[in-house]
Design an enzyme around this catalytic site. Structure first.
Site, PDB file in Angstrom:
ATOM      1  N   TYR A 197      -9.512   9.259   2.504  1.00  0.00           N
ATOM      2  CA  TYR A 197      -8.316   8.421   2.605  1.00  0.00           C
ATOM      3  C   TYR A 197      -7.951   7.799   1.251  1.00  0.00           C
ATOM      4  O   TYR A 197      -8.820   7.268   0.549  1.00  0.00           O
ATOM      5  CB  TYR A 197      -8.511   7.305   3.660  1.00  0.00           C
ATOM      6  CG  TYR A 197      -7.412   6.276   3.520  1.00  0.00           C
ATOM      7  CD1 TYR A 197      -6.136   6.552   4.012  1.00  0.00           C
ATOM      8  CD2 TYR A 197      -7.608   5.106   2.793  1.00  0.00           C
ATOM      9  CE1 TYR A 197      -5.096   5.667   3.801  1.00  0.00           C
ATOM     10  CE2 TYR A 197      -6.575   4.213   2.584  1.00  0.00           C
ATOM     11  CZ  TYR A 197      -5.321   4.501   3.087  1.00  0.00           C
ATOM     12  OH  TYR A 197      -4.291   3.630   2.859  1.00  0.00           O
ATOM     13  N   LYS A 206      -7.088   1.167  -6.507  1.00  0.00           N
ATOM     14  CA  LYS A 206      -7.800  -0.085  -6.224  1.00  0.00           C
ATOM     15  C   LYS A 206      -9.122  -0.161  -6.988  1.00  0.00           C
ATOM     16  O   LYS A 206      -9.506  -1.216  -7.498  1.00  0.00           O
ATOM     17  CB  LYS A 206      -8.053  -0.220  -4.729  1.00  0.00           C
ATOM     18  CG  LYS A 206      -6.806  -0.149  -3.876  1.00  0.00           C
ATOM     19  CD  LYS A 206      -5.826  -1.241  -4.208  1.00  0.00           C
ATOM     20  CE  LYS A 206      -4.654  -1.238  -3.233  1.00  0.00           C
ATOM     21  NZ  LYS A 206      -3.680  -2.273  -3.564  1.00  0.00           N
ATOM     22  N   ARG A 377       1.225   6.874   5.069  1.00  0.00           N
ATOM     23  CA  ARG A 377       1.685   6.616   3.699  1.00  0.00           C
ATOM     24  C   ARG A 377       2.599   7.694   3.153  1.00  0.00           C
ATOM     25  O   ARG A 377       2.574   8.839   3.604  1.00  0.00           O
ATOM     26  CB  ARG A 377       0.449   6.557   2.775  1.00  0.00           C
ATOM     27  CG  ARG A 377      -0.559   5.472   3.129  1.00  0.00           C
ATOM     28  CD  ARG A 377      -0.132   4.157   2.559  1.00  0.00           C
ATOM     29  NE  ARG A 377      -1.013   3.065   2.944  1.00  0.00           N
ATOM     30  CZ  ARG A 377      -1.193   1.968   2.203  1.00  0.00           C
ATOM     31  NH1 ARG A 377      -0.569   1.836   1.063  1.00  0.00           N
ATOM     32  NH2 ARG A 377      -1.970   0.999   2.625  1.00  0.00           N
ATOM     33  N   ARG A 408       1.805 -14.748   4.713  1.00  0.00           N
ATOM     34  CA  ARG A 408       2.498 -14.721   6.001  1.00  0.00           C
ATOM     35  C   ARG A 408       2.030 -15.950   6.753  1.00  0.00           C
ATOM     36  O   ARG A 408       0.925 -15.975   7.288  1.00  0.00           O
ATOM     37  CB  ARG A 408       2.035 -13.443   6.702  1.00  0.00           C
ATOM     38  CG  ARG A 408       2.851 -12.950   7.831  1.00  0.00           C
ATOM     39  CD  ARG A 408       2.176 -11.704   8.391  1.00  0.00           C
ATOM     40  NE  ARG A 408       2.728 -10.477   7.854  1.00  0.00           N
ATOM     41  CZ  ARG A 408       3.812  -9.882   8.318  1.00  0.00           C
ATOM     42  NH1 ARG A 408       4.480 -10.393   9.331  1.00  0.00           N
ATOM     43  NH2 ARG A 408       4.231  -8.750   7.793  1.00  0.00           N
ATOM     44  N   ASP A 503      17.850 -10.438   1.080  1.00  0.00           N
ATOM     45  CA  ASP A 503      18.189 -11.854   0.945  1.00  0.00           C
ATOM     46  C   ASP A 503      17.081 -12.666   0.257  1.00  0.00           C
ATOM     47  O   ASP A 503      17.321 -13.801  -0.167  1.00  0.00           O
ATOM     48  CB  ASP A 503      18.551 -12.445   2.314  1.00  0.00           C
ATOM     49  CG  ASP A 503      19.891 -11.910   2.792  1.00  0.00           C
ATOM     50  OD1 ASP A 503      20.838 -11.926   1.983  1.00  0.00           O
ATOM     51  OD2 ASP A 503      19.980 -11.445   3.939  1.00  0.00           O
TER      52      ASP A 503
HETATM   53  C1  OXD Z   1      -3.339  -2.017  -0.182  1.00  0.00           C
HETATM   54  C2  OXD Z   1      -2.619  -0.862  -0.728  1.00  0.00           C
HETATM   55  O1  OXD Z   1      -4.108  -1.860   0.774  1.00  0.00           O
HETATM   56  O2  OXD Z   1      -1.811  -1.063  -1.639  1.00  0.00           O
HETATM   57  O3  OXD Z   1      -3.159  -3.119  -0.703  1.00  0.00           O
HETATM   58  O4  OXD Z   1      -2.859   0.281  -0.288  1.00  0.00           O
HETATM   59 MN    MN Z   2      -1.968  -3.037  -2.470  1.00  0.00          MN
END
Ligand code: OXD
Ligand code: MN
Length: 592
Positions: A197, A206, A377, A408, A503
């Site tokens: 993945y 990452k 994705r 959030r 917005d």
């Molecule tokens: C995440 C990505 O999990 O960007 O932050 O894939």
């Molecule tokens: Mn990310």
């Protein structure tokens, strides 16, 4: 392709361990890439989509047990446990090398090992860093060719240097129980095994550009952050840049590519995307903070991407794109996902590879009935993005006026507020949090603290990371101002109050006005909050009272949050800088 003995010796060692039948060097040529695509199509690893509707696009399905990053199996392997800190999983390097060697041994027998030389950042620029990923997966090669600048020219730029990041990836048996994503920051090494993945195996993203790079950044005096970068161009042709950190799946890609509301568009404002996920930030000679996006493409979440939420992303993913775990529409040989439009395909295969009946789709049981995986994705090229900035390839990057944090939060955080100064801004970043929503999970309002959106991505002790932020602030003569936004406040029925999407630019305009000293603000316990009349609502179906509501500081929920912040700081441990504990105490006192 190279005489660099550090590279050659290391590849020999890794080949002796994994025992591939063949080693193929990726040169980045269209000819080789085409041959790899053809080979992957012939084995079913990828499926070629309709070349008229989606030119040069492909579909891939991962194993059903292998659909997301695995934080529980991600390790930072520093010699001392305290250097990885309590937020990261840790293993001693020797133990980890030994354990994973057993999983790698002979895993590439009968297969090819691909050698991918790649750059994070513009090849040859002082911002750039180089890596080599060894992998047994053509899917990984094809994704890396989009997400990074890869090929022969990178080896030339590396010369005889030993300072490259060594990445080893093997799918092995895709065994969940033995899946490991391990980082050895002291050795410039990343080992990933038993996954196919993206976030676990595209090692430039990452693993390198955040975890290893954050470690290097601390040592070398720069920052690697989980941030989008965008530019707002005024009608006079001047562009100001903002970088923003939100936790995963909080809309970074959408914000980075936003379409300005009509009121700004007609005046001639434009928004340009420099990056949607990662920023490397350095202090420039002019004393400002400069940012580059080290990536070359977007690895965006498909579900929810549509003509309204992000037309630019949709357009970008219309050619030269690899789709992963979305619905395959067999009638048109195209792709579909939940939230794309209201026309799910009638003759389709779901992300698991099974026939999919859209009439069985149940909103309350998405996991079992959705056609596309929620974390499906698109891997698309930045240069295909209609709003890509003309500075995207600029080796110097762009000067940052404002840093924006966000999460959030249903109640706690107002629509926007500004920190008092860099130290307080670092504190604001350190207490960032996001709540689960009813739509996404069972429990509503469960708070996960995610400092600077880097909780899963800091390659060392989180307390030291906070200290590095404070130190950077002391060394930037002309530092960006730091803000916090929350697009996700809800009313008593749980509906979002703020319209969001394009917005959000209205809020960014206030932020830039603050940076330029053009607008006043109200000082509150948590920071500077806009006067309601300074948020432009022309053309919106929203009253100034609603804006007042969105900007109000809910003292009660802030007081409740304090104990959660304290618990989190305790978890981070004794390396939390004293300055941040002082900021926390000061906030508590101001809240009364
Ligand atoms: C995440 C990505 O999990 O960007 O932050 O894939
Ligand atoms: Mn990310």
């Amino acid at each position: 392709m190279t005489n660099n003995k550090h590279i050659l010796t290391w590849i020999d060692e890794m080949a002796a361990l994994t025992q591939p039948d063949k080693i193929v060097w990726i040169d980045g040529s269209e000819e080789q890439t085409d041959a790899l695509r053809a080979e992957a199509c012939s084995t079913g690893e990828i499926i070629k989509l309709n070349d008229e509707l989606l030119p040069n696009c492909y579909l891939h399905r991962t194993a059903v047990n292998d659909v997301a990053r695995v934080e529980g199996r991600t390790f930072i392997c520093t010699s001392k446990k305290e250097d990885a800190g309590s937020i990261n999983n840790w293993m001693a390097p020797a133990e980890c090398y030994e354990k994973l060697s057993k999983l790698y041994r002979g895993s590439m027998k009968g297969q090819t090992m691909y050698v991918i030389p790649y750059a994070m950042g513009q090849v040859g620029s002082s911002f750039a860093k180089y890596g080599i990923e060894l992998t047994d997966s053509i899917y990984v090669v094809l994704n890396m060719l989009i997400m990074t600048r890869a090929g022969k020219h990178v080896l030339e730029a590396m010369g005889d240097d030993a300072g490259f990041i060594k990445g080893l990836h093997a799918r092995a048996d895709l065994d969940e129980e033995n899946r490991y994503i391990c980082h050895f920051p002291e050795d410039n090494t990343i080992w990933s095994v038993n996954s196919g993945y993206g976030g676990n195996v595209l090692l430039g993203k990452k693993c390198f550009a955040l975890r290893i790079a954050s470690y290097l950044g601390r040592k070398e005096g720069w920052m690697a952050e989980h941030m989008l970068i965008l530019g707002i161009e005024t009608p006079e042709g001047e562009t100001k840049y903002i970088s923003a950190a939100f936790p995963s799946a909080c809309g970074k890609t959408n914000l980075a590519m936003l379409i300005p509301p009509e009121i700004y568009k007609k005046k001639g404002y434009k928004v340009w995307c420099v990056g949607d996920d990662i920023a490397w930030l350095r202090i420039g000679e002019d004393g400002r903070l400069w940012a580059v996006n080290p990536e070359n493409g977007f690895f965006g979440v498909a579900p929810g991407t549509n003509e309204k939420s992000n037309p630019n992303a949709l357009h970008t993913a219309q050619r030269d794109t690899i789709f992963t775990n979305v619905v395959h529409d067999l009638d048109t040989n195209t792709v579909w996902w939940e939230g794309l439009n209201d026309n799910p395909p009638k003759n389709a295969i779901d992300w698991r590879g099974n026939p999919w009946d859209f009439t069985k789709y149940d909103k309350n049981n998405k996991a079992a009935t959705a056609g596309a995986h929620p974390n499906s994705r698109f891997t698309a090229m930045a240069e295909n993005c209609p709003c890509i900035s003309d500075k995207f390839n600029d080796p110097a990057g762009v000067p940052i006026s404002a840093i924006v944090f966000g999460g959030r939060r249903a109640k706690t955080a107002p629509l926007v507020y500004q920190s008092f100064n860099w130290q307080h801004g670092t504190f604001v970043g350190s207490i960032m949090a996001s709540e689960t929503t009813a739509a996404a999970a069972g429990a509503v309002g469960v708070v996960r603290r995610d400092p600077m959106a880097m909780r899963p991505f800091v390659g060392y002790n989180m307390g030291d990371y906070f200290a590095h932020w404070l130190n950077m602030g002391k060394n930037i003569p002309n530092a960006p101002k730091i803000f916090h936004v929350n697009w996700f406040r809800t009313d008593d029925e749980g509906n979002f109050i703020w319209p969001g999407f394009g917005d959000n630019m209205r809020v960014l305009m206030w932020i830039l006005a603050r940076c330029e000293g053009k607008v006043d603000a109200v000082e509150t316990a948590i920071g500077y909050v806009p006067k309601a009349e300074d948020i432009n609502i022309e053309g919106l179906d929203i009253t100034i009272d609603t804006i007042r509501d969105l900007l109000s500081v809910d003292t009660k929920s802030w007081k409740e949050d304090i104990s959660n912040i304290k618990e989190f700081y305790e978890l981070v441990g004794d390396r939390v800088p004293a300055e941040l504990n002082e900021e926390l105490a000061a906030l508590e006192a101001r809240l009364g």
